[in-house]
Structure formats: structure tokens, C-alpha cells
Design an enzyme around this catalytic site. Structure first.
Site, short mmCIF file in Angstrom:
data_model
loop_
_atom_site.label_atom_id
_atom_site.label_comp_id
_atom_site.label_asym_id
_atom_site.label_seq_id
_atom_site.Cartn_x
_atom_site.Cartn_y
_atom_site.Cartn_z
N GLY A 54 0.83 -1.20 0.00
CA GLY A 54 0.00 0.00 0.00
C GLY A 54 0.86 1.25 0.00
N CYS A 81 5.26 -6.00 1.57
CA CYS A 81 5.53 -4.57 1.56
C CYS A 81 4.85 -3.89 2.77
CB CYS A 81 5.11 -3.96 0.24
SG CYS A 81 5.87 -2.35 -0.09
N TYR A 82 3.81 -3.08 2.57
CA TYR A 82 3.13 -2.46 3.70
C TYR A 82 2.62 -3.54 4.66
CZ TYR A 82 -0.05 0.33 6.52
OH TYR A 82 -0.68 0.93 7.59
N HIS A 167 7.77 -7.55 -3.86
CA HIS A 167 6.49 -8.02 -4.41
C HIS A 167 6.68 -9.33 -5.18
CE1 HIS A 167 4.04 -4.43 -3.52
NE2 HIS A 167 5.19 -3.78 -3.64
N GLU A 169 4.32 -11.06 -6.47
CA GLU A 169 3.24 -11.21 -7.45
C GLU A 169 3.58 -10.66 -8.82
OE1 GLU A 169 2.24 -7.39 -5.12
OE2 GLU A 169 3.28 -9.30 -4.81
N ASP A 225 -18.55 -11.30 -21.64
CA ASP A 225 -19.07 -11.53 -20.29
C ASP A 225 -20.57 -11.83 -20.29
OD1 ASP A 225 -16.47 -10.61 -19.70
OD2 ASP A 225 -17.20 -8.55 -19.67
N LYS A 366 -11.55 -11.27 -16.71
CA LYS A 366 -12.08 -11.60 -18.04
C LYS A 366 -11.48 -12.88 -18.61
CE LYS A 366 -13.41 -8.41 -20.85
NZ LYS A 366 -14.84 -8.75 -21.15
#
Length: 510
Positions: A54, A81-82, A167, A169, A225, A366
Site C-alpha cells: 500500500g 511490503c506495507y 512483491h 506477485e 461476459d 475476463k
């Protein structure tokens, strides 16, 4: 029911990537507010908790702090991180603030082999984005890795508490997916059995249970969708589902004919066509602010659906193909992150509706919906269609909406799409569009001075629409597209190409 990993969002631009990476590893994940109470979190029965990054400094007086009682749960926790800094302070450690931020690529030195980090990750590349860093680790925590002397990873294996300064990710972190895999499987003991097929079964059961014998209006547009949703509903409740295609007057060239043909012939759906173009255009008259446009369109959609619903007995639901990015961008559904834009089918809906919403894909991306579509045997030419916003061309015309301005952007969009197919680029990009700008420029056509409109072309490559890069289209394609638009679309005398990535820009201009 699949195991759940709960992600508490402190506002990081990468939070959605965490959710995606976890799902890619076969574990279902959802994002929640960092202020969720321990009791509400217990009801979710999470197999593990991940604390996101964050923008705040943990030592700021207004920094977000979750319920500290969540650490009393017998559930593995990973702070990123945060999230690392909050976990450190909550467990009695010390976090130091520095005005000098560490941002970008860095290298970690693995100090100790662990269930989270292995020796093979030594000297590997990671992605940093922080100003605060851990100065003193909490009691019971070991320092697993450092970067430039700064603590990069810590853990308390006995209490199953772990934290990373970088990070995992993002793709820039070489062993990021391996680290998440270690946390999910070696530490949290997740089974990794979540699949789109399992989602279809669970969603079908939930729809049948909730709807019972009531009728449902299914909003269809011909996009990925809503098409997948219409087929899912048809398989779940059959004739109780009423697929409705509303002509808003804001559609692309030949969309009415193409969409109704695709939905009725290709998907064998009993489509009901409803022409409300005059009502939408009248409601939009004089509306130039993009947020107002979206809210007007959202309200008008509900009015039209309600009118249709009044024609049927026992009709109590409206089904929409709302996706996770729609929700994330429309409102502060999780942590202290900002509203990017209101999507007509989320923040644009009126506070009171007579119809209850059914949104099976509300927590889906998606590309995940496309996988579900393949399981439902939906043809590739439908699943491969570029995303098209629910508000239609209204958000591709900057400024007032008029029939003539709709004509210009509609014709330009048609030419651009044709050129993408001609040069075999359509399936290589995530989304392509034409935008009418609220400016006029001087030009020369046939030895005469012109003062006409500008069209901006945009094409991006992406995986899920949350982040995107501008597409490097062949110069010949752009040149021919520009020539055809300027020569063939009355009122346009200049074409430009958008080379902005997301972030900082969004894919659509409004």
C-alpha cells in the site's frame, strides 16, 4: 467448496495481481477491506491470509491498521511490503521510515533456508517499492533475506507468520510464483484444487437455489461476459431466464444485427430486442462529464429493464456480467484505494431497484470468464471479441453526445477494426478503439482549408485489463487506417495514436 485465501487490500496497485497469481496456482482467492473484523473474517474460513502492499507509511497517524485480533487466528499469514511493516509493528518489531524510496529491481541475499525461501533463490532478482523498512524484526522472527543490507524477508515458522519487503506477485520478481507456491502449499497446506470447471458447478447450484421458480432478466450485449452469463443462466434455469438486448443508440456499426445473430443462431438463445435508443440519447443530452454519463446510462438501463420486467409475472432478478475489474475500479470495495471510474453496472446503478442483482462473475477476471466460456462450448469468435464498455460509444466521445458525433466515431471504429483484421492484428491485441476528441484542428483537403474533428486510435495488449501496454501496431496499418478515416469519415481531418500504458492511463478515455 474450495479453500479460500483472503487478501486484505491496503491500496497497492498490485493487489489484484496477488489474487490472480493465487488463482493461477489453483487456490481460490478474494480481496477484502483491511478493516474487516476478525469475526467476519472467521466466517470466510480462510486457509491463509495475505496482507497486500500500500502507499501509506506505517508510522503515519492515518495509516490503515486492520483488526489486530486477526493474528490470533490459527491461519498462516504473509505480509507483502506495507503488509510486512504492519505485521512487524503488530508483533512488536520496529519499522524505520526513510525519505529515500527503494523502487524497482533489486537483488536478495538469502540468509537462511526456510519453507518460504530456498537457497536456490539466492542472488535472485526481486521488485521493490517502499520507503519504510524493518529495522528490528519481532521476537521469534528469523531474517530470511536482505537486499542492499535492508531486511527483505522474515518469518516465524512456529507461528506461521511470514513477510516480504518485495512483491512476489509481479513478473519482475524471478522466483515470485515459487515463493507464493511455497506459502500456499508447504506452509498453508492448500490443496490447489480450484478450477473454472468447479466454479461453473458451484455458480449453477447457487443460481438455482437463489432464483427458485422466479424469472430472471439477463442483460446481454454480445460481449464475452454477458454472452457467457446468458449461456450459464440458460443451462442453470432454462426458460426462466429472459435474455434481453437493449439498443441504447450507443452501439458500434452493425452491432444490432451482428449481436442478435450471434446470440440467437450461435448460442441458440431466445433474444428479446428492445429499442430504447431515443430514451438514452435524450437522457444524455447536454451531459459532458464522464461520471454523469455513466450514472445516467446506468439509471436508464434499470428503467428499461424494469419496464420489461413489468410485462412478466414472477420476475424478480436482473443478471449482469459484472467483472472484478469493474467492481475494483468503480468503488472502494477493499482498502484505501481510489475510485478510478464508475462502471455503469456497478456505481452507476440507482440506490433502490425493484429487481435483485445476480452477478456470478463479480469476483472473476475476463480471462477466467473466457475459460468458463470454453467449458460451456461457446464459439471462439464470441470469446475472442474485444471488450466493449457497457456505456458504449458514450465514453468514446469526449464531450456532448450527438447523433452526428456518434456517426463519426462509429464509422472510424469500423474502419480501424477492418484494418486490424486485414493486417492480422485483431487477435493479437486485447482491445482496440476509436475516440472522438473535443477539439478541432486546421487541415487542407482539396486545396481548401478545413477545421474539423480529431480521432484518437487506441490499441492495447493485456492479460486481464487491470494493467495494459500500448500495442506496437505496424506503421502501414496505422497509415492506411488514418488515410481511410480522414478520406472516408465526414467531419474528421486528423488521426492520432495513443501510446499510453495502464497505469498511468486507463484503457478507455472516459
Amino acid at each position: 467448496m474450495s479453500q479460500l485465501v483472503a487478501i486484505l487490500d491496503f491500496g497497492s496497485q498490485y493487489t489484484q495481481l496477488i489474487a490472480r497469481r493465487v488463482r493461477e496456482l489453483g487456490v481460490y482467492s478474494e480481496i477484502y477491506s483491511p478493516f474487516i473484523s476478525k469475526d467476519d473474517l472467521v466466517k470466510k474460513e480462510p486457509a491463509a491470509i495475505i496482507l497486500s502492499g500500500g502507499p501509506a507509511s506505517i508510522n503515519d497517524p492515518d495509516a490503515p491498521h486492520p483488526d489486530p485480533d486477526i493474528l490470533a487466528l490459527d491461519v498462516p499469514v504473509l505480509g507483502i511490503c506495507y503488509g510486512m511493516q504492519w505485521l512487524t509493528k503488530a508483533q512488536g518489531g520496529v519499522v524505520h521510515h526513510s525519505d529515500a524510496r527503494e523502487y524497482g529491481k533489486a537483488e536478495i541475499k538469502v540468509m537462511e533456508n526456510s519453507d518460504l525461501l530456498s537457497e536456490s533463490m539466492d542472488r535472485s532478482q526481486v521488485w521493490m517499492s517502499h520507503g519504510d523498512h524493518v529495522e528490528i524484526a519481532p521476537r521469534g522472527f528469523e531474517i530470511y533475506a536482505r537486499s542492499n543490507g535492508i531486511v527483505a524477508a522474515i518469518g516465524d515458522a512456529r507461528e506461521h507468520r511470514y513477510a516480504l519487503q518485495f512483491h512476489p506477485e509481479v513478473t519482475h520478481t524471478t522466483h515470485g510464483k515459487d515463493i507464493l507456491r511455497n506459502f500456499l502449499f508447504s506452509i498453508a497446506g492448500c490443496a490447489g484444487d480450484w478450477t473454472p470447471s468447479q466454479f461453473v458447478t458451484q455458480a449453477t447450484d447457487r443460481i438455482r437455489e437463489r432464483v427458485d421458480d422466479a424469472r430472471v432478466i439477463c442483460a446481454v450485449s454480445g460481449g464475452v461476459d454477458s454472452s457467457v452469463l446468458a449461456v450459464l443462466l440458460n443451462q442453470a434455469i432454462g426458460e426462466q431466464s429472459i435474455p434481453v438486448f437493449i439498443d441504447t443508440g450507443l452501439l458500434r456499426y452493425d452491432d444490432i444485427e451482428n449481436v442478435t445473430e450471434i446470440l440467437s443462431s450461435e448460442l441458440d438463445l431466445p433474444i428479446r430486442y428492445h429499442d430504447a435508443s431515443n430514451a438514452f440519447l435524450e437522457a444524455l443530452e447536454g451531459k459532458e462529464d464522464p461520471e454523469k454519463k455513466r450514472k445516467v446510462i446506468g439509471h436508464q438501463f434499470i428503467e428499461e429493464f424494469q419496464t420489461i420486467a413489468n410485462e412478466y409475472d414472477n420476475l424478480g432478478f436482473l443478471a449482469q456480467g459484472t467483472l472484478y475489474p469493474d467492481v475494483i475500479e468503480s468503488q472502494m470495495v477493499t482498502g484505501p484505494s481510489a475510485t478510478i471510474k464508475t462502471h455503469h453496472n456497478v456505481g452507476g446503478l440507482p440506490e433502490h431497484m425493484d429487481l435483485e442483482l445476480i452477478e456470478p462473475f463479480r469476483e472473476m477476471f475476463k480471462d477466467e470468464v473466457r475459460k468458463i466460456g470454453r467449458l460451456l462450448d461457446i464459439p471462439g469468435k464470441i470469446l475472442g471479441r474485444h471488450p466493449f464498455p457497457g456505456p458504449g460509444l458514450a465514453v468514446r466521445i469526449l464531450g456532448d453526445i450527438t447523433r452526428d458525433r456518434l456517426r463519426m466515431v462509429r464509422e472510424a471504429d469500423k474502419i480501424f477494426t477492418e484494418m486490424l483484421y486485414k493486417y492480422d492484428e485483431y487477435d493479437k491485441v486485447w482491445q482496440a478503439l476509436a475516440v472522438l476528441l473535443p477539439v478541432n484542428t486546421v487541415g487542407v483537403m482539396g486545396d481548401s482549408r478545413t477545421y474539423e474533428h480529431v480521432i484518437a486510435l487506441r490499441a492495447v495488449v493485456s492479460v486481464d485489463g487491470m494493467t495494459a501496454d500500448w500495442a506496437k501496431l505496424p506503421p502501414a496499418l496505422l497509415q492506411e487506417t488514418s488515410s481511410k478515416i480522414v478520406n472516408g469519415v465526414k467531419g474528421i481531418n486528423r488521426v492520432v495514436y495513443d501510446v499510453t500504458s495502464k497505469p498511468p492511463g486507463t484503457i478507455e478515455w472516459e
